[in-house]
Design an enzyme around this catalytic site. Structure first.
Site: not given
Ligand code: NAG
Ligand code: NAG
Length: 311
Positions: A131, A126
């Site tokens: 974010e 990932e």
């Protein structure tokens, strides 16, 4: 001399990135499928499909700009607030992605992200490009992997700094079960002002993600006024951009094979594992706000000019 110039021209044109795919405007959603499972990170959201999303007026394209919103008109006393999580049909293994956005979701308990993930998590890795959570003004880049993926600690090669996990430790070990990591991944915090309210106040800008499979993963963030001309002109050249916010070294103590066939994902979570705990007053207070105060989510939307993939 002619031969020399010809060779020079060939080498330059081989190295330059070429546009391979654009997600934008009226065809934006053709490139994605809608994820509608229960949120894996325990958020107070319902990820809705395209039909429901359109009925709730969560998706639109105006003046070529793609708007993806969280519901801001209804109360959901027992359920999560409707939101969107989309995954690309295409799978990625390398390349340069230019995310040009005017606005990212902000508001109580928000947890927006642009990221990549593969099958059988964490087996295929990932990569988190954009974010962060409510009230944050720094972006958190991170990798999450299976065992045996560690980054050199040298932070002089990027502008951000290693994030201290909630267990007070710098986590340059990207393995999801690395001791002391507490789920944060090998996380790099950007300079201040490149996430959330200040990023939007600057008219947004560009997140540039460069993945050179055998050697590096880098992320640059430019507010609108500072976007390099080569990006605006469609000839992006990372050599011109200076130090990235985040720089992950591949091929030393982390292999290229830690990251395979990744889907490009866009979502906005609410509360949940990170944003719930980080909410002033705690996770319960976050849930109450999300369920019962729709008008607090007027600014909880993406406004995307384009996502361009260069190879
Ligand atoms: C995108 O890249 C792939 C892999 O190199 C190639 O097969 C395809 O033709 C490219 N598409 C465009 C539109 O450049
Ligand atoms: C990690 O490396 C060790 C030692 O080389 C090896 O035994 C193990 O299988 C590796 N684990 C993974 C998930 O790659």
């Amino acid at each position: 001399m002619k031969i020399f110039l010809l060779l020079l021209w060939i080498s330059v044109s081989l190295e330059a990135y070429e546009l391979n795919r654009t997600y934008a405007g009226d065809t934006f959603f053709d490139g994605f499928y809608f994820f509608t499972d229960k949120d894996p990170n325990h958020g107070t959201v319902q990820y809705v499909d395209e039909v429901i999303a359109r009925a709730l007026n969560l998706l639109s394209v105006e003046n070529g700009k793609v708007k993806i919103a969280v519901d801001s008109t209804n109360v959901f006393p027992t359920d999560g607030r409707p939101s969107i999580r989309i995954h690309s049909h295409d799978r990625y293994n390398e390349g340069l992605v230019i995310y040009d956005i005017d606005h990212m979701p902000v508001g109580p308990g928000t947890w927006p992200a642009f990221w990549f993930s593969g099958d059988s998590w964490p087996a295929n890795g990932e990569i988190d490009v954009l974010e962060g959570v409510y009230l944050k003004t720094e972006n958190n880049q991170a990798l999450h992997t299976r065992a045996n993926c560690t980054m050199p600690l040298d932070a002089s090669i990027f502008k951000g700094h290693w994030t201290k996990s909630n267990q007070g430790k710098i986590t340059n070990d990207c393995f999801v079960n690395a001791p002391g990591q507490g789920g944060s991944g090998c996380s790099i915090t950007s300079e201040d002002g490149l996430f959330g309210v200040p990023f939007n106040a600057a008219g947004g800008g560009v997140f540039a993600f460069e993945w050179i499979r055998e050697s590096s993963i880098k992320i640059w963030i430019f507010k609108r006024a500072n976007i390099p001309a080569d990006i605006t002109q469609g000839n992006p050249n990372p050599d011109n951009w200076g130090k990235p916010e985040a720089y992950y070294t591949i091929g030393q103590q982390c292999t290229a094979n830690h990251f395979n066939d990744l889907e490009l994902i866009i979502n906005c979570n609410l509360c949940g594992d990170w944003a719930g705990g980080a909410f002033p007053g705690g996770w319960d207070a976050c849930n109450q706000k999300v369920r019962n105060d729709p008008s607090a989510f007027k600014d909880t939307y993406w406004l995307i000019n384009s996502i361009k993939y260069y190879l």
